[in-house]
Design an enzyme around this catalytic site. Sequence first.
Site, PDB file in Angstrom:
ATOM      1  CE1 TYR A   1      -1.542   0.835   9.038  1.00  0.00           C
ATOM      2  CE2 TYR A   1      -1.478  -1.180  10.504  1.00  0.00           C
ATOM      3  CZ  TYR A   1      -1.982  -0.372   9.533  1.00  0.00           C
ATOM      4  OH  TYR A   1      -2.755  -0.865   8.824  1.00  0.00           O
TER       5      TYR A   1
ATOM      6  CE  LYS B   1       0.868   3.205   5.660  1.00  0.00           C
ATOM      7  NZ  LYS B   1       0.579   1.884   4.957  1.00  0.00           N
TER       8      LYS B   1
ATOM      9  CG  ASP C   1      -4.219  -6.085  -0.637  1.00  0.00           C
ATOM     10  OD1 ASP C   1      -4.143  -4.903  -0.782  1.00  0.00           O
ATOM     11  OD2 ASP C   1      -3.801  -6.432   0.416  1.00  0.00           O
TER      12      ASP C   1
ATOM     13  CG  HIS D   1      -1.817  -1.109   1.244  1.00  0.00           C
ATOM     14  ND1 HIS D   1      -2.316  -1.879   2.226  1.00  0.00           N
ATOM     15  CD2 HIS D   1      -2.597  -2.017   0.233  1.00  0.00           C
ATOM     16  CE1 HIS D   1      -3.066  -2.850   2.124  1.00  0.00           C
ATOM     17  NE2 HIS D   1      -3.276  -2.967   0.950  1.00  0.00           N
TER      18      HIS D   1
END
Length: 205
Positions: free
Chosen positions: A132, A72, A168, A62
Amino acid sequence: MKISPLGIEGAFEITPVQHGDARGSFLEWYRFDHLAEAVGHPLDLAQGNLSVSARDVVRGIHFADVPPGQAKYVTCVKGAVLDVIVDIRVGSPTFGRWESVRLDDEDRKAVYLGEGLGHGFCALTEGATVAYLCSTEYRPGREHGIHPLDPTLGIAWPAETPLLSGKDAQAPSLEEARDKGLLPRYEECQNYAESLRRNHYSRTS
């Protein structure tokens, strides 16, 4: 904590110092000031995410449009994952390269990836729980993906049969994403990171 750069510019591995006794353990898994010193600017915290995955689940790859992108800071609070960072910045000297770091509830490592890098992971245990911190909130329409099994990337996922989401599984390959103009450009990412550094130092000077 020890913050070490990875082979992809803008990516870091963070190893905390754990303190344990008969009661259990304690550690600092994130330090605003230490990360800012290593990266050159602080992580502007806008959103915190938590995912729980069955074994062999692969999430990613991503990424978000730059600017503003989405940096992140990732750790695994339960179980273990193989975390993967991919350089998808067109024009980067390491374009198409990936690196992996095992994140688990023993070493308690974390990774930081700057704006413009691709991210994914594979769950190595049942109920692998990943937390995250993100520099921007989720923005539909500006979030994209690359197929995690793209043979051009050749990511060595440690799963005999990777389990993917429908989204995905339908993501384009790296080459297809580049041809569609979806990938961030290295120069734009560098310029954006430099603007973050200038803003940070102007506020602290």
